[in-house]
Design an enzyme around this catalytic site. Sequence first.
Site, PDB file in Angstrom:
ATOM      1  N   GLU A 113       8.809   9.533 -16.494  1.00  0.00           N
ATOM      2  CA  GLU A 113       8.970   8.592 -15.377  1.00  0.00           C
ATOM      3  C   GLU A 113      10.269   7.793 -15.549  1.00  0.00           C
ATOM      4  O   GLU A 113      10.604   7.385 -16.652  1.00  0.00           O
ATOM      5  CB  GLU A 113       7.786   7.620 -15.350  1.00  0.00           C
ATOM      6  CG  GLU A 113       7.875   6.605 -14.221  1.00  0.00           C
ATOM      7  CD  GLU A 113       6.714   5.620 -14.222  1.00  0.00           C
ATOM      8  OE1 GLU A 113       5.619   6.015 -13.783  1.00  0.00           O
ATOM      9  OE2 GLU A 113       6.906   4.477 -14.657  1.00  0.00           O
ATOM     10  N   HIS A 116       7.557   8.133  -5.921  1.00  0.00           N
ATOM     11  CA  HIS A 116       6.469   7.188  -5.666  1.00  0.00           C
ATOM     12  C   HIS A 116       6.717   6.515  -4.312  1.00  0.00           C
ATOM     13  O   HIS A 116       7.861   6.328  -3.902  1.00  0.00           O
ATOM     14  CB  HIS A 116       6.427   6.102  -6.742  1.00  0.00           C
ATOM     15  CG  HIS A 116       6.118   6.607  -8.121  1.00  0.00           C
ATOM     16  ND1 HIS A 116       5.517   5.828  -9.080  1.00  0.00           N
ATOM     17  CD2 HIS A 116       6.316   7.817  -8.716  1.00  0.00           C
ATOM     18  CE1 HIS A 116       5.364   6.515 -10.205  1.00  0.00           C
ATOM     19  NE2 HIS A 116       5.858   7.734 -10.008  1.00  0.00           N
ATOM     20  N   ASP A 155       1.456  -3.549  -5.338  1.00  0.00           N
ATOM     21  CA  ASP A 155       0.938  -4.903  -5.567  1.00  0.00           C
ATOM     22  C   ASP A 155       1.768  -5.896  -4.780  1.00  0.00           C
ATOM     23  O   ASP A 155       2.983  -5.769  -4.719  1.00  0.00           O
ATOM     24  CB  ASP A 155       1.030  -5.267  -7.059  1.00  0.00           C
ATOM     25  CG  ASP A 155       0.059  -4.457  -7.876  1.00  0.00           C
ATOM     26  OD1 ASP A 155      -1.138  -4.489  -7.554  1.00  0.00           O
ATOM     27  OD2 ASP A 155       0.506  -3.787  -8.823  1.00  0.00           O
TER      28      ASP A 155
HETATM   29  P1  FAD Z   1      -5.797   1.761  -4.502  1.00  0.00           P
HETATM   30  O1  FAD Z   1      -6.178   3.153  -4.819  1.00  0.00           O
HETATM   31  O2  FAD Z   1      -5.737   1.365  -3.061  1.00  0.00           O
HETATM   32  O3  FAD Z   1      -6.808   0.813  -5.302  1.00  0.00           O
HETATM   33  C1  FAD Z   1      -6.584  -0.592  -5.407  1.00  0.00           C
HETATM   34  C2  FAD Z   1      -7.943  -1.273  -5.595  1.00  0.00           C
HETATM   35  O4  FAD Z   1      -8.689  -1.170  -4.374  1.00  0.00           O
HETATM   36  C3  FAD Z   1      -8.832  -0.652  -6.674  1.00  0.00           C
HETATM   37  O5  FAD Z   1      -9.566  -1.682  -7.258  1.00  0.00           O
HETATM   38  C4  FAD Z   1      -9.744   0.289  -5.896  1.00  0.00           C
HETATM   39  O6  FAD Z   1     -10.979   0.531  -6.551  1.00  0.00           O
HETATM   40  C5  FAD Z   1      -9.935  -0.503  -4.604  1.00  0.00           C
HETATM   41  N1  FAD Z   1     -10.222   0.321  -3.436  1.00  0.00           N
HETATM   42  C6  FAD Z   1      -9.650   1.505  -3.101  1.00  0.00           C
HETATM   43  N2  FAD Z   1     -10.154   1.956  -1.926  1.00  0.00           N
HETATM   44  C7  FAD Z   1     -11.046   1.010  -1.504  1.00  0.00           C
HETATM   45  C8  FAD Z   1     -11.907   0.890  -0.357  1.00  0.00           C
HETATM   46  N3  FAD Z   1     -11.939   1.818   0.591  1.00  0.00           N
HETATM   47  N4  FAD Z   1     -12.702  -0.211  -0.255  1.00  0.00           N
HETATM   48  C9  FAD Z   1     -12.686  -1.196  -1.221  1.00  0.00           C
HETATM   49  N5  FAD Z   1     -11.903  -1.114  -2.327  1.00  0.00           N
HETATM   50  C10 FAD Z   1     -11.091  -0.036  -2.465  1.00  0.00           C
HETATM   51  N6  FAD Z   1       3.258   0.232  -8.178  1.00  0.00           N
HETATM   52  C11 FAD Z   1       4.404   0.148  -7.461  1.00  0.00           C
HETATM   53  O7  FAD Z   1       4.631  -0.856  -6.776  1.00  0.00           O
HETATM   54  N7  FAD Z   1       5.321   1.178  -7.478  1.00  0.00           N
HETATM   55  C12 FAD Z   1       5.131   2.300  -8.200  1.00  0.00           C
HETATM   56  O8  FAD Z   1       5.984   3.191  -8.219  1.00  0.00           O
HETATM   57  C13 FAD Z   1       3.933   2.425  -8.966  1.00  0.00           C
HETATM   58  N8  FAD Z   1       3.665   3.546  -9.686  1.00  0.00           N
HETATM   59  C14 FAD Z   1       2.456   3.667 -10.325  1.00  0.00           C
HETATM   60  C15 FAD Z   1       2.173   4.864 -10.996  1.00  0.00           C
HETATM   61  C16 FAD Z   1       0.963   5.019 -11.678  1.00  0.00           C
HETATM   62  C17 FAD Z   1       0.649   6.321 -12.376  1.00  0.00           C
HETATM   63  C18 FAD Z   1       0.023   3.946 -11.709  1.00  0.00           C
HETATM   64  C19 FAD Z   1      -1.263   4.085 -12.462  1.00  0.00           C
HETATM   65  C20 FAD Z   1       0.304   2.756 -11.041  1.00  0.00           C
HETATM   66  C21 FAD Z   1       1.509   2.608 -10.332  1.00  0.00           C
HETATM   67  N9  FAD Z   1       1.822   1.440  -9.620  1.00  0.00           N
HETATM   68  C22 FAD Z   1       2.994   1.338  -8.921  1.00  0.00           C
HETATM   69  C23 FAD Z   1       0.890   0.293  -9.644  1.00  0.00           C
HETATM   70  C24 FAD Z   1      -0.109   0.313  -8.458  1.00  0.00           C
HETATM   71  O9  FAD Z   1       0.574   0.178  -7.240  1.00  0.00           O
HETATM   72  C25 FAD Z   1      -1.064  -0.854  -8.663  1.00  0.00           C
HETATM   73  O10 FAD Z   1      -1.870  -0.632  -9.788  1.00  0.00           O
HETATM   74  C26 FAD Z   1      -1.921  -1.248  -7.472  1.00  0.00           C
HETATM   75  O11 FAD Z   1      -2.606  -2.467  -7.809  1.00  0.00           O
HETATM   76  C27 FAD Z   1      -2.991  -0.244  -7.070  1.00  0.00           C
HETATM   77  O12 FAD Z   1      -2.465   0.863  -6.517  1.00  0.00           O
HETATM   78  P2  FAD Z   1      -3.409   2.104  -6.160  1.00  0.00           P
HETATM   79  O13 FAD Z   1      -2.565   3.082  -5.476  1.00  0.00           O
HETATM   80  O14 FAD Z   1      -4.169   2.547  -7.355  1.00  0.00           O
HETATM   81  O15 FAD Z   1      -4.392   1.365  -5.110  1.00  0.00           O
END
Ligand code: FAD
Length: 296
Positions: free
Chosen positions: A17, A76, A108
Amino acid sequence: MKITELIQSSNPSLSFEVFPPKSSDSYETTCAAAREIARLSPSFMSITYGAGGGTSDYTVSIAAQIQQHHIPTLAHLSCINASRENITHQLDLMRQAGIKNVLALRGDAVLPCKKTHQSRYRYASQLMETIRAYGGFCVGGACYPEMHTESRNQAEDIMHLKEKQDAGCGFLITQMVFDNHVYYNFLCKLRDAGVHIPVIPGIMPVINATQIQRITTLSGATLPQRFRYIVDRFGNDAEAMKQAGIAYATEQIVDLLANGATAVHIYSMNNASVAAKICENLSEILRYQRGVVHEN
Ligand code: FAD
């Protein structure tokens, strides 16, 4: 090449990454690091979107540069403050740059943002649906072996991962894990819950003690006592800590490969020398796993 195809092949996949710079001043330095990592011939490279303080403006252009080295990229894309038009625009840019893979994220909220209420996206699975409707991309998502910090419990968190799969997510990459058993247990729970897509473990070589507080706070990942002892002993010396951190990450990767993982993603933090050292440490293991056997 699509990542779902890449990780189905019999060759083990090692990917790295990189994150974009905060400002244009460091753009060239970031691109130089990305090019150096690309020369190590990883299976693919991912480029974050506005994470870790980097700006989202450079994700596509850095990916385009990496692709000149014939390395597939995973761009991403986060949706937390985005409108449908913003997302379509980003997808247009990616398509024009020849990018085939998108890691669809919620992101976030950094500061209270004027635009948040206008966004049609609350969760990454909604972004995945948009990308699926747009067509042409292999879509991945994020997952959290120790549960997302906002989740009430792991069962709910995993249920939402199933929603990602249903929305067209073809693979997941984990938040960094420092204890492989956490990943193995998580994988079992995902399979029990009907999440059958590939789950690529994310490994972070921690090379200085000051990273640690920030990492654990942001990611929710816990550090095993064994690793804490390493930091206690070597954290005051930059070179000793770097060597110990790389050795620890290497050991984790060897264990993952020995236990059947076919792909590992490395949070290399734009550090080409760390990426090179890990590749060097694993060279014979990867050669053997690719089926090139040296007789005893
Ligand atoms: P989601 O999958 O939407 O989940 C967020 C929260 O909402 C979780 O608690 C989940 O359980 C909950 N949730 C999901 N769907 C629902 C629903 N239908 N109803 C109620 N609750 C729900 N951040 C960046 O800004 N840029 C990046 O490039 C980046 N790269 C990343 C790469 C990896 C491999 C990882 C692990 C994280 C990365 N992040 C990045 C961080 C990520 O954006 C944050 O962790 C963010 O808080 C959650 O993103 P997510 O896509 O997992 O969200």
